[in-house]
Design an enzyme around this catalytic site. Structure first.
Site, mmCIF file in Angstrom:
data_model
loop_
_atom_site.group_PDB
_atom_site.id
_atom_site.type_symbol
_atom_site.label_atom_id
_atom_site.label_comp_id
_atom_site.label_asym_id
_atom_site.label_seq_id
_atom_site.Cartn_x
_atom_site.Cartn_y
_atom_site.Cartn_z
ATOM 1 N N CYS A 50 0.837 -1.203 0.000
ATOM 2 C CA CYS A 50 0.000 0.000 0.000
ATOM 3 C C CYS A 50 0.875 1.257 0.000
ATOM 4 O O CYS A 50 1.695 1.447 0.905
ATOM 5 C CB CYS A 50 -0.907 -0.030 1.233
ATOM 6 S SG CYS A 50 -1.706 1.536 1.615
ATOM 7 N N CYS A 82 0.546 3.362 3.119
ATOM 8 C CA CYS A 82 1.199 2.706 4.255
ATOM 9 C C CYS A 82 2.711 2.916 4.196
ATOM 10 O O CYS A 82 3.335 3.212 5.219
ATOM 11 C CB CYS A 82 0.885 1.210 4.258
ATOM 12 S SG CYS A 82 -0.882 0.834 4.362
#
Length: 108
Positions: free
Chosen positions: A31, A34
């Site tokens: 991600c 992230c």
């Protein structure tokens, strides 16, 4: 700071029973949001060594993330003695993370 997402998540009952300050980080290693949050987390968690950091790989059908109503990554859930005190979704600055950590770990 925990660097890798755990593929196996603890049960909600285990998380609810934790003593002290805990940061649950829901996300995925691929991600982009992230990945961008990692330097912010590293910087702020370094000032709170007593905060337990549990990094959980989240996704469809994962019960712990659903129990916390996680919809976007990363979602940071700040707990004190198993109770949610603060939450950040897709944080973009270390100040917000530091403020939330201060709510669960006021001894710093």
């Amino acid at each position: 700071m925990t660097r890798d997402y755990a593929a196996t998540e603890p049960a909600r009952e285990e998380v609810d029973a934790l003593d002290g300050p805990t940061l649950l980080e829901f996300g995925a290693s691929w991600c982009g949001h992230c990945i961008a949050a990692q330097p912010l987390l590293e910087r702020t968690l370094g000032l709170h060594p007593q905060v337990r950091h549990i990094k959980i790989e989240d996704g469809r059908g994962r019960p712990l993330g659903r129990s916390y109503r996680v919809k976007l990554w990363p979602t940071l859930v700040f707990l004190r003695d198993g109770e949610e005190v603060a939450r950040l979704v897709r944080p973009t600055d270390s100040g917000a993370i530091a403020e939330a950590l201060g709510q669960i770990d006021p001894q710093t």
